[in-house]
Design a protein around this motif. Structure first.
Motif, PDB file in Angstrom:
ATOM      1  N   SER A 263      12.187 -20.214 -15.768  1.00 27.54           N
ATOM      2  CA  SER A 263      11.917 -21.647 -15.685  1.00 27.54           C
ATOM      3  C   SER A 263      12.249 -22.162 -14.282  1.00 27.54           C
ATOM      4  CB  SER A 263      12.761 -22.407 -16.711  1.00 27.54           C
ATOM      5  OG  SER A 263      12.533 -23.790 -16.623  1.00 27.54           O
ATOM      6  N   PRO A 264      11.318 -22.880 -13.643  1.00 25.64           N
ATOM      7  CA  PRO A 264       9.936 -23.103 -14.092  1.00 25.64           C
ATOM      8  C   PRO A 264       9.118 -21.822 -13.994  1.00 25.64           C
ATOM      9  CG  PRO A 264      10.206 -23.929 -11.875  1.00 25.64           C
ATOM     10  CD  PRO A 264      11.578 -23.499 -12.333  1.00 25.64           C
ATOM     11  N   ASP A 265       7.955 -21.808 -14.672  1.00 34.05           N
ATOM     12  CA  ASP A 265       7.102 -20.620 -14.665  1.00 34.05           C
ATOM     13  C   ASP A 265       6.778 -20.217 -13.236  1.00 34.05           C
ATOM     14  OD1 ASP A 265       7.080 -20.655 -17.388  1.00 34.05           O
ATOM     15  OD2 ASP A 265       5.223 -21.789 -17.547  1.00 34.05           O
ATOM     16  N   LYS A 271      11.506 -12.239  -7.559  1.00 34.34           N
ATOM     17  CA  LYS A 271      12.837 -12.339  -8.136  1.00 34.34           C
ATOM     18  C   LYS A 271      13.256 -13.805  -8.264  1.00 34.34           C
ATOM     19  CE  LYS A 271      14.140  -8.083  -8.798  1.00 34.34           C
ATOM     20  NZ  LYS A 271      14.589  -7.596 -10.121  1.00 34.34           N
ATOM     21  N   PRO A 272      13.912 -14.175  -9.384  1.00 33.46           N
ATOM     22  CA  PRO A 272      14.374 -15.561  -9.557  1.00 33.46           C
ATOM     23  C   PRO A 272      15.567 -15.845  -8.648  1.00 33.46           C
ATOM     24  CG  PRO A 272      15.177 -14.208 -11.359  1.00 33.46           C
ATOM     25  CD  PRO A 272      14.264 -13.330 -10.551  1.00 33.46           C
ATOM     26  N   ASP A 273      15.855 -17.136  -8.463  1.00 29.98           N
ATOM     27  CA  ASP A 273      17.026 -17.512  -7.664  1.00 29.98           C
ATOM     28  C   ASP A 273      18.324 -17.247  -8.433  1.00 29.98           C
ATOM     29  OD1 ASP A 273      15.417 -18.551  -5.543  1.00 29.98           O
ATOM     30  OD2 ASP A 273      15.012 -20.304  -6.785  1.00 29.98           O
ATOM     31  N   ARG A 274      18.241 -17.328  -9.761  1.00 28.62           N
ATOM     32  CA  ARG A 274      19.444 -17.165 -10.586  1.00 28.62           C
ATOM     33  C   ARG A 274      19.078 -16.459 -11.883  1.00 28.62           C
ATOM     34  NH1 ARG A 274      21.805 -21.855 -14.020  1.00 28.62           N
ATOM     35  NH2 ARG A 274      23.654 -20.947 -14.983  1.00 28.62           N
ATOM     36  N   ALA A 284      19.412 -17.602 -25.286  1.00 29.67           N
ATOM     37  CA  ALA A 284      18.753 -17.745 -23.988  1.00 29.67           C
ATOM     38  C   ALA A 284      17.927 -19.036 -23.938  1.00 29.67           C
ATOM     39  CB  ALA A 284      17.862 -16.536 -23.717  1.00 29.67           C
ATOM     40  N   LEU A 285      17.177 -19.306 -25.007  1.00 33.61           N
ATOM     41  CA  LEU A 285      16.337 -20.507 -25.050  1.00 33.61           C
ATOM     42  C   LEU A 285      17.179 -21.774 -25.192  1.00 33.61           C
ATOM     43  CD1 LEU A 285      13.422 -19.189 -27.300  1.00 33.61           C
ATOM     44  CD2 LEU A 285      13.504 -19.371 -24.812  1.00 33.61           C
ATOM     45  N   ALA A 286      18.311 -21.676 -25.901  1.00 35.33           N
ATOM     46  CA  ALA A 286      19.204 -22.832 -26.027  1.00 35.33           C
ATOM     47  C   ALA A 286      19.820 -23.173 -24.675  1.00 35.33           C
ATOM     48  CB  ALA A 286      20.296 -22.535 -27.049  1.00 35.33           C
ATOM     49  N   LYS A 287      20.232 -22.156 -23.922  1.00 34.64           N
ATOM     50  CA  LYS A 287      20.793 -22.367 -22.589  1.00 34.64           C
ATOM     51  C   LYS A 287      19.751 -22.982 -21.656  1.00 34.64           C
ATOM     52  CE  LYS A 287      23.928 -21.717 -19.293  1.00 34.64           C
ATOM     53  NZ  LYS A 287      25.108 -22.611 -19.200  1.00 34.64           N
ATOM     54  N   LEU A 288      18.526 -22.501 -21.749  1.00 37.87           N
ATOM     55  CA  LEU A 288      17.426 -23.064 -20.955  1.00 37.87           C
ATOM     56  C   LEU A 288      17.244 -24.538 -21.277  1.00 37.87           C
ATOM     57  CD1 LEU A 288      13.922 -21.477 -20.409  1.00 37.87           C
ATOM     58  CD2 LEU A 288      14.131 -23.842 -21.105  1.00 37.87           C
ATOM     59  N   THR A 289      17.245 -24.883 -22.575  1.00 35.37           N
ATOM     60  CA  THR A 289      17.040 -26.279 -23.000  1.00 35.37           C
ATOM     61  C   THR A 289      18.164 -27.170 -22.506  1.00 35.37           C
ATOM     62  OG1 THR A 289      15.937 -25.446 -24.998  1.00 35.37           O
ATOM     63  CG2 THR A 289      16.619 -27.749 -25.003  1.00 35.37           C
ATOM     64  N   LEU A 290      19.388 -26.682 -22.530  1.00 35.82           N
ATOM     65  CA  LEU A 290      20.539 -27.479 -22.092  1.00 35.82           C
ATOM     66  C   LEU A 290      20.500 -27.738 -20.581  1.00 35.82           C
ATOM     67  CD1 LEU A 290      23.330 -25.717 -24.176  1.00 35.82           C
ATOM     68  CD2 LEU A 290      22.584 -28.097 -24.446  1.00 35.82           C
ATOM     69  N   GLU A 291      19.964 -26.783 -19.822  1.00 31.68           N
ATOM     70  CA  GLU A 291      19.983 -26.894 -18.364  1.00 31.68           C
ATOM     71  C   GLU A 291      18.687 -27.414 -17.773  1.00 31.68           C
ATOM     72  OE1 GLU A 291      23.224 -23.426 -17.161  1.00 31.68           O
ATOM     73  OE2 GLU A 291      21.109 -23.192 -16.623  1.00 31.68           O
ATOM     74  N   ARG A 292      17.649 -27.524 -18.571  1.00 28.48           N
ATOM     75  CA  ARG A 292      16.343 -27.917 -18.034  1.00 28.48           C
ATOM     76  C   ARG A 292      16.390 -29.322 -17.454  1.00 28.48           C
ATOM     77  NH1 ARG A 292      10.949 -27.009 -21.504  1.00 28.48           N
ATOM     78  NH2 ARG A 292      11.200 -24.918 -20.642  1.00 28.48           N
ATOM     79  N   THR A 293      15.804 -29.488 -16.285  1.00 30.26           N
ATOM     80  CA  THR A 293      15.734 -30.792 -15.611  1.00 30.26           C
ATOM     81  C   THR A 293      14.294 -31.121 -15.282  1.00 30.26           C
ATOM     82  OG1 THR A 293      16.060 -29.746 -13.445  1.00 30.26           O
ATOM     83  CG2 THR A 293      18.031 -30.526 -14.608  1.00 30.26           C
ATOM     84  N   ALA A 294      14.032 -32.390 -15.023  1.00 27.91           N
ATOM     85  CA  ALA A 294      12.663 -32.842 -14.718  1.00 27.91           C
ATOM     86  C   ALA A 294      12.180 -32.283 -13.387  1.00 27.91           C
ATOM     87  CB  ALA A 294      12.610 -34.368 -14.706  1.00 27.91           C
ATOM     88  N   PRO A 296      13.324 -29.273 -11.185  1.00 31.16           N
ATOM     89  CA  PRO A 296      14.171 -28.113 -10.889  1.00 31.16           C
ATOM     90  C   PRO A 296      14.154 -27.765  -9.402  1.00 31.16           C
ATOM     91  CG  PRO A 296      12.125 -27.426 -11.936  1.00 31.16           C
ATOM     92  CD  PRO A 296      12.154 -28.923 -12.006  1.00 31.16           C
ATOM     93  N   THR A 297      15.290 -27.334  -8.905  1.00 33.03           N
ATOM     94  CA  THR A 297      15.411 -26.982  -7.488  1.00 33.03           C
ATOM     95  C   THR A 297      15.401 -25.477  -7.265  1.00 33.03           C
ATOM     96  OG1 THR A 297      17.826 -27.054  -7.680  1.00 33.03           O
ATOM     97  CG2 THR A 297      16.711 -29.077  -6.974  1.00 33.03           C
TER      98      THR A 297
END
Length: 396
Positions: A263-265, A271-274, A284-294, A296-297
């Motif tokens: 995320s984002p796609d 390689k991802p930043d994190r 994994a999906l719950a953690k994504l939902t908790l951290e998702r922002t409008a 993303p940086t």
């Protein structure tokens, strides 16, 4: 009009039959009809399931028929693409058969043992398959040089036949080790989707998006299937979640595969930043939902543990790695293993689990919205209430 009269007649007959029955008999009749309706519904569901399975089997049969057709074409052209005998190649290479073992061939430099289309070189443990490999090993030449030699020694079409034989062997080897994910059940998906949403509190748009991508679906047993991928994005495993929330990894899933979402796609080859490592796909999906922002940086990959080599393979080349496993004896042991393999990783473990935290946040949000709606309704009633007019002594 005539058909209406007939319907009324049968209706009156049916009513007349039931009017003479007692209360207990009526209850028994109603229960029997209910059982018949349930049995009919079960038969309809079974028929739908069998129809879908039949469709998938037909598709597999069609694919197999295509392969048979291709093989038949090769058989028809067997004169051109004949099977090359390794003893024949060995003889052309100047080797002699052993007096004691017809499968053993030798020269001044080499001694080989032939077993059908395979061979092994004595004293080295080196093994190979087909004429091209044999020529490359004995003559110490390249692939192209081996083809030219076969063409000159054994005639036109030999090199091509040897190439086809070697490619077929390589394809068969790959197909034998290739992971086959569980068969999807479109009929069971609505129920599985409903269970996931109610039990996990994950947002429905996220589940629907992953389902469209083929990363989440239902199997014939009604389990949720989460597809695991390797570092290149290829399907290499799967993990199943039953209705009680228990997970079971599918047999023959690769050790380097895990369920993950970026995320984002973004490009999977980048390689991802994190990297965030969690216990299972729902975490994994719950953690994504908790951290998702409008806005993303950085790109973040949220993944489950997967195979024993998955987290080390996925973490290679990633600067930020967060270990977000739940707390407990098992989780503590796995965390220690991860830190040994990825010493630059940092801890981001929840108090309980990401799923319980997500549930608490959603329930708090619902309670807040409920209070706001209640205040809004009270305010609306106050504004609609008519004001009392004051008597100013005018006799009104």
């Amino acid at each position: 009009m005539q058909h209406e009269k007939i319907k009324d007649y049968y209706k009156s007959v049916s009513q007349a039959e039931t009017l003479d029955l007692s209360v207990d008999e009526l209850k028994a009749l109603a229960a029997d009809r209910q059982r018949q309706v349930q049995k009919r519904d079960e038969l309809e569901k079974t028929a739908l399931g069998l129809s879908e399975e039949n469709f998938q089997l037909k598709a597999q049969l069609s694919a197999l028929q295509g392969k048979v057709s291709q093989l038949q074409k090769l058989v028809d052209r067997s004169q051109e693409f004949r099977v090359i005998s390794l003893p024949e190649v060995a003889l052309k290479l100047g080797m002699q058969p052993s007096e004691f073992d017809s499968n053993r061939w030798y020269s001044e430099q080499h001694s080989i043992y032939v077993d059908g289309s395979q061979f092994s070189i004595a004293g080295t443990g080196d093994k190979g398959h087909g004429a091209i490999d044999l020529v490359m090993r004995v003559r110490a030449c390249s692939f192209q040089e081996s083809l030219v030699w076969l063409e000159r020694q054994l005639g036109t079409g030999t090199a091509r036949a040897a190439t086809i034989e070697q490619v077929d062997a390589a394809v068969a080897e790959v197909e034998a080790t290739q992971f086959r994910p569980p068969v999807q059940s479109a009929e069971r998906w609505p129920v599985v989707r409903d269970h996931l949403l109610k039990q996990t509190y994950l947002p429905s748009p996220l589940i629907d998006q992953l389902h469209e991508q083929g990363l989440i679906y239902a199997n014939a047993q009604g389990d949720a299937v989460f597809i695991e991928r390797d570092v290149t994005g290829d399907i290499a495993g799967a993990i199943q979640r039953d209705t009680s929330g228990q997970y079971k990894r599918v047999e023959e899933s690769a050790e380097g595969a895990a369920f993950y979402v970026v995320s984002p796609d973004s490009d999977l080859l980048k390689k991802p930043d994190r990297l965030v490592i969690t216990d299972n796909p729902v975490e994994a999906l719950a953690k994504l939902t908790l951290e998702r922002t409008a806005q993303p940086t950085q790109s973040i990959q949220y993944q489950s543990l997967g195979g024993n080599k998955a987290y080390s393979a996925q973490a290679e080349g990633v600067v930020q790695v967060s270990v977000a496993l739940s707390r407990g004896a098992e989780g503590d042991r796995v965390v220690q293993d991860i830190f040994e393999v990825i010493p630059w990783a940092t801890s981001d473990r929840p108090e309980g689990s990401h799923q319980t935290q997500l549930k608490a946040d959603i329930e708090q949000l619902r309670a807040s919205m409920k209070r706001s709606n209640s205040k809004g309704q009270k305010l609306a009633k106050t504004q609609k209430k008519p004001r009392k007019t004051q008597d100013r002594g005018l006799g009104i």
